[in-house]
Design an enzyme around this catalytic site. Structure first.
Site, mmCIF file in Angstrom:
data_model
loop_
_atom_site.group_PDB
_atom_site.id
_atom_site.type_symbol
_atom_site.label_atom_id
_atom_site.label_comp_id
_atom_site.label_asym_id
_atom_site.label_seq_id
_atom_site.Cartn_x
_atom_site.Cartn_y
_atom_site.Cartn_z
ATOM 1 N N SER A 151 0.849 -1.192 0.000
ATOM 2 C CA SER A 151 0.000 0.000 0.000
ATOM 3 C C SER A 151 0.880 1.236 0.000
ATOM 4 O O SER A 151 1.977 1.227 0.578
ATOM 5 C CB SER A 151 -0.911 0.024 1.241
ATOM 6 N N TYR A 164 -1.226 -0.842 10.518
ATOM 7 C CA TYR A 164 -1.418 -1.057 9.084
ATOM 8 C C TYR A 164 -0.219 -0.540 8.302
ATOM 9 O O TYR A 164 0.338 -1.239 7.436
ATOM 10 C CB TYR A 164 -2.694 -0.356 8.621
#
Length: 267
Positions: A151, A164
Protein backbone atom coordinates in the site's frame (compact mmCIF):
# COMPACT_ATOMS: atom_id res chain seq x y z
CA UNK A 1 16.27 0.45 -38.56
CA UNK A 2 14.44 3.48 -37.15
CA UNK A 3 10.70 3.33 -37.60
CA UNK A 4 10.61 -0.41 -38.27
CA UNK A 5 7.77 -2.18 -36.44
CA UNK A 6 8.83 -4.97 -34.08
CA UNK A 7 8.39 -8.46 -35.45
CA UNK A 8 8.14 -10.22 -32.09
CA UNK A 9 5.92 -9.56 -29.11
CA UNK A 10 5.93 -10.64 -25.50
CA UNK A 11 3.84 -13.85 -25.33
CA UNK A 12 0.78 -14.08 -23.15
CA UNK A 13 2.00 -14.90 -19.65
CA UNK A 14 -1.42 -15.55 -18.11
CA UNK A 15 -3.46 -17.95 -20.24
CA UNK A 16 -3.12 -21.58 -19.22
CA UNK A 17 -1.28 -20.91 -15.95
CA UNK A 18 -2.57 -21.75 -12.46
CA UNK A 19 -2.67 -18.65 -10.26
CA UNK A 20 -3.44 -18.52 -6.56
CA UNK A 21 -5.06 -15.36 -5.14
CA UNK A 22 -5.51 -14.87 -1.40
CA UNK A 23 -8.33 -12.76 -0.01
CA UNK A 24 -10.18 -13.67 -3.19
CA UNK A 25 -13.70 -13.52 -1.80
CA UNK A 26 -14.25 -9.79 -2.11
CA UNK A 27 -12.75 -6.40 -2.93
CA UNK A 28 -9.40 -6.37 -4.65
CA UNK A 29 -9.02 -10.15 -4.45
CA UNK A 30 -12.28 -10.65 -6.29
CA UNK A 31 -11.38 -8.10 -8.98
CA UNK A 32 -7.92 -9.61 -9.48
CA UNK A 33 -9.33 -13.14 -9.69
CA UNK A 34 -11.94 -12.14 -12.26
CA UNK A 35 -9.34 -10.34 -14.38
CA UNK A 36 -6.94 -13.27 -14.37
CA UNK A 37 -9.67 -15.80 -15.14
CA UNK A 38 -10.96 -13.63 -17.99
CA UNK A 39 -7.51 -13.88 -19.56
CA UNK A 40 -7.40 -17.66 -19.43
CA UNK A 41 -5.80 -18.40 -16.07
CA UNK A 42 -7.02 -21.19 -13.82
CA UNK A 43 -7.53 -19.33 -10.55
CA UNK A 44 -7.33 -20.87 -7.09
CA UNK A 45 -9.53 -18.74 -4.86
CA UNK A 46 -8.20 -18.65 -1.29
CA UNK A 47 -9.83 -16.95 1.68
CA UNK A 48 -11.38 -17.49 5.09
CA UNK A 49 -15.04 -17.24 4.05
CA UNK A 50 -16.18 -20.15 1.93
CA UNK A 51 -19.45 -18.54 0.87
CA UNK A 52 -17.78 -15.46 -0.64
CA UNK A 53 -15.27 -17.64 -2.46
CA UNK A 54 -18.19 -19.65 -3.86
CA UNK A 55 -19.78 -16.46 -5.17
CA UNK A 56 -16.61 -15.44 -7.00
CA UNK A 57 -16.25 -18.97 -8.33
CA UNK A 58 -19.77 -18.72 -9.73
CA UNK A 59 -18.96 -15.40 -11.41
CA UNK A 60 -15.89 -16.86 -13.06
CA UNK A 61 -17.71 -20.01 -14.17
CA UNK A 62 -20.62 -18.02 -15.58
CA UNK A 63 -18.16 -16.05 -17.70
CA UNK A 64 -16.58 -19.26 -19.03
CA UNK A 65 -13.48 -19.14 -16.82
CA UNK A 66 -11.78 -21.78 -14.68
CA UNK A 67 -11.46 -21.63 -10.91
CA UNK A 68 -11.53 -23.67 -7.75
CA UNK A 69 -12.09 -22.61 -4.15
CA UNK A 70 -9.68 -23.41 -1.33
CA UNK A 71 -10.79 -21.97 2.03
CA UNK A 72 -7.80 -21.21 4.25
CA UNK A 73 -6.69 -18.86 7.00
CA UNK A 74 -3.35 -17.75 5.53
CA UNK A 75 -2.09 -16.61 8.95
CA UNK A 76 -2.32 -20.17 10.32
CA UNK A 77 0.78 -22.31 9.60
CA UNK A 78 -1.12 -25.61 9.82
CA UNK A 79 -3.88 -24.34 7.52
CA UNK A 80 -1.34 -23.14 4.95
CA UNK A 81 0.54 -26.44 5.11
CA UNK A 82 -2.75 -28.24 4.55
CA UNK A 83 -3.51 -25.98 1.59
CA UNK A 84 -0.13 -26.77 0.05
CA UNK A 85 -0.84 -30.50 0.41
CA UNK A 86 -4.31 -30.05 -1.12
CA UNK A 87 -2.83 -28.25 -4.12
CA UNK A 88 0.18 -30.53 -4.54
CA UNK A 89 -1.17 -31.67 -7.89
CA UNK A 90 -1.51 -28.11 -9.19
CA UNK A 91 1.40 -26.29 -10.84
CA UNK A 92 0.78 -22.99 -9.05
CA UNK A 93 3.08 -20.68 -10.99
CA UNK A 94 1.68 -17.33 -9.81
CA UNK A 95 1.00 -16.34 -6.21
CA UNK A 96 -0.88 -13.11 -5.50
CA UNK A 97 -0.76 -12.32 -1.79
CA UNK A 98 -3.70 -9.98 -1.39
CA UNK A 99 -5.27 -11.00 1.94
CA UNK A 100 -5.12 -8.22 4.49
CA UNK A 101 -7.02 -6.22 7.09
CA UNK A 102 -7.11 -2.52 7.90
CA UNK A 103 -6.76 -2.93 11.65
CA UNK A 104 -7.63 -0.41 14.36
CA UNK A 105 -7.91 3.35 13.87
CA UNK A 106 -6.35 4.83 17.01
CA UNK A 107 -3.22 6.39 18.43
CA UNK A 108 -0.44 3.86 18.96
CA UNK A 109 -0.64 4.22 22.75
CA UNK A 110 -4.32 3.21 22.62
CA UNK A 111 -3.78 0.08 20.51
CA UNK A 112 -3.80 -3.23 22.33
CA UNK A 113 -1.05 -5.78 21.63
CA UNK A 114 -3.69 -8.25 20.41
CA UNK A 115 -4.90 -5.72 17.81
CA UNK A 116 -1.33 -5.08 16.64
CA UNK A 117 -0.60 -8.80 16.39
CA UNK A 118 -3.76 -9.49 14.39
CA UNK A 119 -2.75 -6.96 11.72
CA UNK A 120 0.76 -8.41 11.42
CA UNK A 121 -0.50 -12.00 11.50
CA UNK A 122 -2.70 -11.46 8.45
CA UNK A 123 -0.83 -8.74 6.54
CA UNK A 124 2.75 -9.99 7.00
CA UNK A 125 2.81 -13.47 8.52
CA UNK A 126 0.31 -14.61 5.88
CA UNK A 127 2.58 -13.43 3.07
CA UNK A 128 5.55 -15.20 4.68
CA UNK A 129 3.65 -18.47 5.16
CA UNK A 130 2.22 -18.52 1.64
CA UNK A 131 5.60 -17.77 0.07
CA UNK A 132 7.25 -20.39 2.28
CA UNK A 133 4.71 -22.99 1.13
CA UNK A 134 4.46 -22.21 -2.58
CA UNK A 135 7.87 -20.87 -3.60
CA UNK A 136 9.83 -24.16 -3.45
CA UNK A 137 8.03 -25.75 -6.44
CA UNK A 138 8.50 -22.53 -8.44
CA UNK A 139 12.22 -22.51 -7.64
CA UNK A 140 12.48 -26.17 -8.59
CA UNK A 141 10.75 -25.53 -11.93
CA UNK A 142 12.87 -22.43 -12.52
CA UNK A 143 9.89 -20.16 -13.16
CA UNK A 144 7.16 -18.37 -11.26
CA UNK A 145 5.82 -14.99 -10.20
CA UNK A 146 4.86 -13.59 -6.81
CA UNK A 147 2.96 -10.32 -6.40
CA UNK A 148 2.45 -9.01 -2.88
CA UNK A 149 -0.20 -6.36 -2.28
CA UNK A 150 1.29 -3.58 -0.18
CA UNK A 151 0.00 0.00 0.00
CA UNK A 152 1.12 3.59 -0.51
CA UNK A 153 0.31 3.87 3.20
CA UNK A 154 3.47 1.86 3.80
CA UNK A 155 5.49 4.74 2.35
CA UNK A 156 4.06 7.81 4.06
CA UNK A 157 2.72 8.88 7.47
CA UNK A 158 -0.89 7.97 8.22
CA UNK A 159 -1.72 9.07 11.77
CA UNK A 160 -3.90 6.66 13.72
CA UNK A 161 -2.97 3.68 11.54
CA UNK A 162 0.45 2.58 12.82
CA UNK A 163 -0.15 -1.21 12.67
CA UNK A 164 -1.42 -1.06 9.08
CA UNK A 165 1.33 1.29 7.88
CA UNK A 166 4.05 -0.74 9.60
CA UNK A 167 2.69 -4.00 8.18
CA UNK A 168 2.62 -2.69 4.62
CA UNK A 169 6.15 -1.33 4.89
CA UNK A 170 7.14 -4.79 6.11
CA UNK A 171 5.59 -6.34 2.99
CA UNK A 172 7.62 -3.99 0.77
CA UNK A 173 10.84 -4.93 2.59
CA UNK A 174 10.01 -8.63 2.50
CA UNK A 175 9.39 -8.38 -1.24
CA UNK A 176 12.67 -6.64 -2.02
CA UNK A 177 14.76 -9.14 -0.06
CA UNK A 178 12.88 -12.23 -1.22
CA UNK A 179 13.40 -11.16 -4.82
CA UNK A 180 17.16 -11.53 -4.33
CA UNK A 181 16.74 -14.94 -2.72
CA UNK A 182 14.71 -16.53 -5.50
CA UNK A 183 15.46 -14.33 -8.50
CA UNK A 184 18.54 -16.34 -9.49
CA UNK A 185 16.24 -19.37 -9.85
CA UNK A 186 14.05 -17.54 -12.37
CA UNK A 187 11.25 -16.53 -9.97
CA UNK A 188 10.13 -12.89 -9.85
CA UNK A 189 8.86 -11.22 -6.68
CA UNK A 190 7.30 -7.75 -6.78
CA UNK A 191 4.88 -5.67 -4.74
CA UNK A 192 1.99 -3.47 -5.83
CA UNK A 193 1.08 -0.48 -3.66
CA UNK A 194 -2.41 0.84 -4.38
CA UNK A 195 -3.64 4.11 -2.99
CA UNK A 196 -7.12 4.44 -1.48
CA UNK A 197 -9.54 2.38 -3.58
CA UNK A 198 -13.09 3.34 -4.55
CA UNK A 199 -15.64 1.16 -2.79
CA UNK A 200 -17.90 0.69 0.23
CA UNK A 201 -15.13 1.05 2.81
CA UNK A 202 -14.00 4.44 1.52
CA UNK A 203 -17.62 5.55 1.04
CA UNK A 204 -18.21 4.80 4.71
CA UNK A 205 -15.10 6.77 5.65
CA UNK A 206 -16.29 9.80 3.70
CA UNK A 207 -19.75 9.58 5.26
CA UNK A 208 -18.31 9.43 8.76
CA UNK A 209 -15.90 12.27 8.03
CA UNK A 210 -18.78 14.34 6.70
CA UNK A 211 -20.83 13.68 9.80
CA UNK A 212 -17.92 14.55 12.04
CA UNK A 213 -17.30 17.88 10.29
CA UNK A 214 -20.88 18.71 9.36
CA UNK A 215 -20.25 18.63 5.62
CA UNK A 216 -21.67 16.49 2.78
CA UNK A 217 -19.91 13.20 2.13
CA UNK A 218 -19.32 14.40 -1.43
CA UNK A 219 -17.29 17.34 -0.11
CA UNK A 220 -15.25 15.05 2.12
CA UNK A 221 -14.51 12.89 -0.93
CA UNK A 222 -13.54 15.88 -3.08
CA UNK A 223 -11.16 17.22 -0.45
CA UNK A 224 -9.51 13.85 0.00
CA UNK A 225 -9.31 13.06 -3.72
CA UNK A 226 -7.82 16.50 -4.31
CA UNK A 227 -4.60 15.23 -2.75
CA UNK A 228 -4.08 13.03 -5.82
CA UNK A 229 -2.64 14.23 -9.11
CA UNK A 230 -5.68 12.79 -10.92
CA UNK A 231 -8.11 14.22 -8.33
CA UNK A 232 -9.67 10.82 -7.73
CA UNK A 233 -9.17 7.44 -6.12
CA UNK A 234 -8.14 4.31 -7.99
CA UNK A 235 -10.65 1.54 -8.72
CA UNK A 236 -10.59 -2.18 -8.02
CA UNK A 237 -10.49 -2.87 -11.75
CA UNK A 238 -7.44 -0.63 -12.14
CA UNK A 239 -5.62 -2.57 -9.43
CA UNK A 240 -6.55 -5.82 -11.18
CA UNK A 241 -5.29 -4.42 -14.49
CA UNK A 242 -2.00 -3.53 -12.79
CA UNK A 243 -1.56 -7.14 -11.67
CA UNK A 244 -2.16 -8.27 -15.24
CA UNK A 245 0.38 -5.74 -16.53
CA UNK A 246 3.00 -6.78 -13.94
CA UNK A 247 2.71 -10.39 -15.06
CA UNK A 248 3.62 -9.25 -18.57
CA UNK A 249 6.84 -7.58 -17.37
CA UNK A 250 9.17 -10.58 -16.86
CA UNK A 251 12.23 -8.37 -16.42
CA UNK A 252 10.80 -6.72 -13.32
CA UNK A 253 11.92 -8.19 -10.00
CA UNK A 254 12.22 -6.66 -6.53
CA UNK A 255 10.12 -3.66 -7.55
CA UNK A 256 7.33 -1.85 -5.74
CA UNK A 257 4.76 -0.31 -8.08
CA UNK A 258 2.79 2.76 -6.96
CA UNK A 259 -0.82 2.84 -8.20
CA UNK A 260 -2.40 5.76 -6.38
CA UNK A 261 -3.71 8.20 -9.00
CA UNK A 262 -0.77 10.34 -7.89
CA UNK A 263 -1.82 10.38 -4.22
CA UNK A 264 1.66 9.71 -2.90
CA UNK A 265 3.12 12.48 -5.02
CA UNK A 266 1.10 15.10 -3.13
CA UNK A 267 0.78 13.57 0.32
Amino acid sequence: MAGTAPTTYEPDRIAGRTMLVTGAGNGLGRAISLALAARGARVVLVGRREHTLAEVHQEISAAGGQARTAPCDTSDPEAVAGLARELAGEDVSVLVNNAGIAGPVAQLTDIEPEEWDEVFDINVRGVYLMCRAFLPPMVERGTGDVINLASVSGKRPLPGRTPYVASKMAVIGLTATLAYEVGPAGVTVNSLSPGPVEGPRMDRNFRLEGERRGIPAEQAYAEFAGRAALNRLVTEDEVAAAVVAMLHMPGMCGADIDLSAGMIARS
